[in-house]
Each structure stands twice: as structure tokens, then as C-alpha cells.
Design a protein around this motif. Structure first.
Motif: not given
Length: 80
Positions: A13-22, A46-57, A59-62
Motif C-alpha cells: 500500500e505504501l509503495k503504491e502511494a509513493i509510486d503515485k507521488y513520483f 516524521q511519520t515517513i522516518y518512523n515507517y523507515e524504522k520498521r523492518d517491513d517498510f 526497503d520501500t522508504v529507504k
């Protein structure tokens, strides 16, 4: 530690939303930025940075942050 529920529960879901932004940025000739990404996702920066701290998110956020940083660095050397 309790907090707000995640807006994006699955990495896809997050990847799809990020792709739409790009895609939006490319179509409208807008620069890609962390602030712009946060606004587009409807979250705080800050929420974006918080997602990056989660293993499951992570790679996508990085990957998104690296793409944004690369674009900004390239602009420093090619404009003006």
C-alpha cells in the motif's frame, strides 16, 4: 510503546502511494522532496522516518528517500 494506528498497514500500500507521488511529480514537472512526499501521503514528515524504522517498510522508504536525495544532488550539479 503505543501510538497512532498505521495509515499504511502493508508495504505494498505504501509503495503504491509513493509510486503515485513520483508519477505526479514527473507528470507535473515538480521536484521530488520528502516534504512533498509526506504531503501527498497525508502524513507528517516524521511519520515517513518512523515507517523507515520498521523492518517491513524499511526497503520501500529507504528507496524513496534515496531517489529523492539523488534527484536533489543531481540538481545541484546540473542547474544554474
Amino acid at each position: 510503546m503505543a501510538g497512532r494506528p498505521l495509515k499504511f498497514k502493508k508495504e505494498a500500500e505504501l509503495k503504491e502511494a509513493i509510486d503515485k507521488y513520483f508519477q505526479y511529480c514527473a507528470e507535473n514537472k515538480k521536484p521530488e522532496t520528502i516534504a512533498g512526499l509526506a504531503y501527498h501521503l497525508g502524513v507528517e514528515r516524521q511519520t515517513i522516518y518512523n515507517y523507515e524504522k520498521r523492518d517491513d517498510f524499511f526497503d520501500t522508504v529507504k528507496s524513496a528517500r534515496d531517489r529523492i536525495l539523488a534527484g536533489l544532488e543531481e540538481a545541484l550539479f546540473t542547474e544554474g
